[in-house]
Design an enzyme around this catalytic site. Structure first.
Site, PDB file in Angstrom:
ATOM      1  N   LYS A 296     -13.794  -3.430   2.776  1.00  0.00           N
ATOM      2  CA  LYS A 296     -14.622  -2.215   2.706  1.00  0.00           C
ATOM      3  C   LYS A 296     -16.103  -2.479   3.010  1.00  0.00           C
ATOM      4  O   LYS A 296     -16.761  -1.650   3.635  1.00  0.00           O
ATOM      5  CB  LYS A 296     -14.507  -1.572   1.323  1.00  0.00           C
TER       6      LYS A 296
ATOM      7  N   GLY B  73      -5.252   5.302 -12.329  1.00  0.00           N
ATOM      8  CA  GLY B  73      -5.854   5.559 -11.024  1.00  0.00           C
ATOM      9  C   GLY B  73      -4.909   6.065  -9.942  1.00  0.00           C
ATOM     10  O   GLY B  73      -5.327   6.197  -8.791  1.00  0.00           O
TER      11      GLY B  73
ATOM     12  N   SER C 252       0.826  -1.210   0.000  1.00  0.00           N
ATOM     13  CA  SER C 252       0.000   0.000   0.000  1.00  0.00           C
ATOM     14  C   SER C 252       0.862   1.263   0.000  1.00  0.00           C
ATOM     15  O   SER C 252       1.872   1.345   0.697  1.00  0.00           O
ATOM     16  CB  SER C 252      -0.897   0.011   1.239  1.00  0.00           C
ATOM     17  N   LYS C 253       0.425   2.247  -0.765  1.00  0.00           N
ATOM     18  CA  LYS C 253       1.131   3.525  -0.816  1.00  0.00           C
ATOM     19  C   LYS C 253       0.553   4.518   0.187  1.00  0.00           C
ATOM     20  O   LYS C 253       1.013   5.659   0.273  1.00  0.00           O
ATOM     21  CB  LYS C 253       1.053   4.104  -2.241  1.00  0.00           C
TER      22      LYS C 253
ATOM     23  N   ARG D 282     -19.958  -7.026 -17.796  1.00  0.00           N
ATOM     24  CA  ARG D 282     -19.951  -8.399 -18.318  1.00  0.00           C
ATOM     25  C   ARG D 282     -21.231  -9.123 -17.904  1.00  0.00           C
ATOM     26  O   ARG D 282     -21.896  -9.745 -18.722  1.00  0.00           O
ATOM     27  CB  ARG D 282     -18.708  -9.093 -17.766  1.00  0.00           C
TER      28      ARG D 282
HETATM   29  P1  ATR Z   1     -14.328  -3.931  -7.318  1.00  0.00           P
HETATM   30  O1  ATR Z   1     -14.679  -3.783  -5.877  1.00  0.00           O
HETATM   31  O2  ATR Z   1     -12.877  -3.629  -7.641  1.00  0.00           O
HETATM   32  O3  ATR Z   1     -15.263  -3.203  -8.229  1.00  0.00           O
HETATM   33  P2  ATR Z   1     -15.686  -6.371  -7.866  1.00  0.00           P
HETATM   34  O4  ATR Z   1     -16.815  -5.910  -7.025  1.00  0.00           O
HETATM   35  O5  ATR Z   1     -15.193  -7.788  -7.765  1.00  0.00           O
HETATM   36  O6  ATR Z   1     -14.393  -5.495  -7.624  1.00  0.00           O
HETATM   37  O7  ATR Z   1     -16.056  -6.058  -9.397  1.00  0.00           O
HETATM   38  C1  ATR Z   1     -15.180  -6.330 -10.444  1.00  0.00           C
HETATM   39  C2  ATR Z   1     -15.821  -5.810 -11.727  1.00  0.00           C
HETATM   40  O8  ATR Z   1     -14.923  -6.059 -12.824  1.00  0.00           O
HETATM   41  C3  ATR Z   1     -17.124  -6.491 -12.091  1.00  0.00           C
HETATM   42  O9  ATR Z   1     -17.960  -5.552 -12.714  1.00  0.00           O
HETATM   43  C4  ATR Z   1     -16.665  -7.572 -13.072  1.00  0.00           C
HETATM   44  O10 ATR Z   1     -17.664  -8.007 -13.972  1.00  0.00           O
HETATM   45  P3  ATR Z   1     -18.750  -9.125 -13.510  1.00  0.00           P
HETATM   46  O11 ATR Z   1     -19.766  -8.405 -12.686  1.00  0.00           O
HETATM   47  O12 ATR Z   1     -19.290  -9.648 -14.770  1.00  0.00           O
HETATM   48  O13 ATR Z   1     -17.962 -10.149 -12.724  1.00  0.00           O
HETATM   49  C5  ATR Z   1     -15.592  -6.821 -13.809  1.00  0.00           C
HETATM   50  N1  ATR Z   1     -14.606  -7.700 -14.464  1.00  0.00           N
HETATM   51  C6  ATR Z   1     -13.651  -8.449 -13.889  1.00  0.00           C
HETATM   52  N2  ATR Z   1     -12.895  -9.090 -14.813  1.00  0.00           N
HETATM   53  C7  ATR Z   1     -13.399  -8.739 -16.025  1.00  0.00           C
HETATM   54  C8  ATR Z   1     -13.068  -9.053 -17.384  1.00  0.00           C
HETATM   55  N3  ATR Z   1     -12.058  -9.883 -17.677  1.00  0.00           N
HETATM   56  N4  ATR Z   1     -13.800  -8.492 -18.369  1.00  0.00           N
HETATM   57  C9  ATR Z   1     -14.819  -7.650 -18.082  1.00  0.00           C
HETATM   58  N5  ATR Z   1     -15.189  -7.312 -16.824  1.00  0.00           N
HETATM   59  C10 ATR Z   1     -14.497  -7.846 -15.804  1.00  0.00           C
END
Ligand code: ATR
EC number: 1.1.1.25
Length: 273
Positions: A65, A237, A14-15, A151
């Site tokens: 979180k 980011g 972590s930064k 997705r």
């Molecule tokens: P975070 O808290 O970082 O948002 P998360 O709640 O696990 O993490 O959500 C990850 C997001 O990235 C989701 O929207 C996921 O899509 P799904 O809801 O279909 O799982 C998306 N995601 C992860 N890998 C992906 C990929 N290879 N292509 C497209 N979307 C992806």
């Protein structure tokens, strides 16, 4: 000395200690900021112990979180909307206040890059926790339209319905997205696996702004891809990381640190410049 730290797992890289130590020096605040990496099922106990032993505040990162959201005494309106807490403050009357500064950090970073949000058409990729935290602060900037693509389309639909009262937000499948968009924000974790969200190359044009909430020492997969399609303005980011930290520091200390110099030093520390 007032004590702060960040809870996460893993959190070694972590930064946040680096950033908050620079903020404290800059604003002449006496505080120390450390790291805590409790086992995943021991976060609640670790949080309690930290505040019992005099801690003043903490940041919370992956994967805690959502759990932090359920553990605080009171939630700020933006934490309630985000469904997650990344900043906790022990108030003078002994209340644990849960806040979420991620979305504000994103908007502050976009503005610092000169991106106009008012009346713009925004495409938000992903419908997980990061997208949820960004929605209310983005809609507060009055875009003409905000489209969520994910997705798993049902999750995008659910988010759009949940935030509908705050502005013109809709859900669309990747296949049916229709441009032009002024700004694309990638909140997916696809870059972590070196993957790309399935976005049609035709949606990228030279005047579009591209933002990836992820960052690394080199371009994320998404930023590299967008550049190949001709996007001229790309942002990762790292700025959001510094801006959400500045917002947390302000919540704790009542004084807002400057972010420009700290971002520069962080880039130097990461070997980006
Ligand atoms: P975070 O808290 O970082 O948002 P998360 O709640 O696990 O993490 O959500 C990850 C997001 O990235 C989701 O929207 C996921 O899509 P799904 O809801 O279909 O799982 C998306 N995601 C992860 N890998 C992906 C990929 N290879 N292509 C497209 N979307 C992806």
């Amino acid at each position: 000395m007032d004590r702060y730290l960040v809870f996460g797992h893993p959190v070694r890289h972590s930064k946040s200690p680096f950033i908050h130590t620079l903020f404290a020096r800059q604003t002449q605040q006496e505080l120390e900021y450390g790291l805590a990496e409790p086992a995943v099922d021991e976060f609640a106990q670790a949080l309690r112990t930290f505040f019992d032993q005099g801690g003043k505040g903490c940041n919370v990162t992956v994967p805690f979180k959502e759990q932090a959201f359920t553990l605080v005494d009171r939630l700020s309106p933006r934490a309630k909307r985000a469904g997650a807490v990344n900043t906790i403050k022990l108030t003078d009357d002994g209340v644990l206040l849960g806040d979420n500064t991620d979305g504000a950090g994103l908007v502050a970073d976009l503005k610092s890059h000169g991106v106009t949000l008012a009346d713009s058409r925004i495409l938000l990729l992903g419908a997980g926790g990061a997208a949820r935290g960004a929605l209310a602060p983005l809609l507060a900037e009055l875009p003409s339209e905000l489209v969520i693509a994910n997705r798993t389309h049902a999750k995008a639909q659910q988010l759009a319905a949940e935030f509908h009262d705050l502005g013109p937000v809709t859900a669309q499948t990747y296949e049916l997205l229709a441009g032009p968009f002024d700004l694309v924000i990638n909140s997916t974790s696809a870059s972590l696996q070196g993957e790309l969200p399935p976005l049609a190359p035709a949606l990228i044009h030279t005047d579009i702004a591209i933002y990836d909430m992820m960052y690394g020492a080199s371009d994320t997969a998404f930023i590299g891809w967008a550049k190949q399609q001709g996007a001229r303005q790309t942002m990762d980011g790292l700025g959001m990381l510094v801006e959400q930290a500045a917002e947390a520091f302000t919540v704790w200390r009542g004084i807002r640190p400057g972010t420009k110099q700290v971002l520069r030093e962080l880039k130097r520390n990461l070997g980006v410049i």
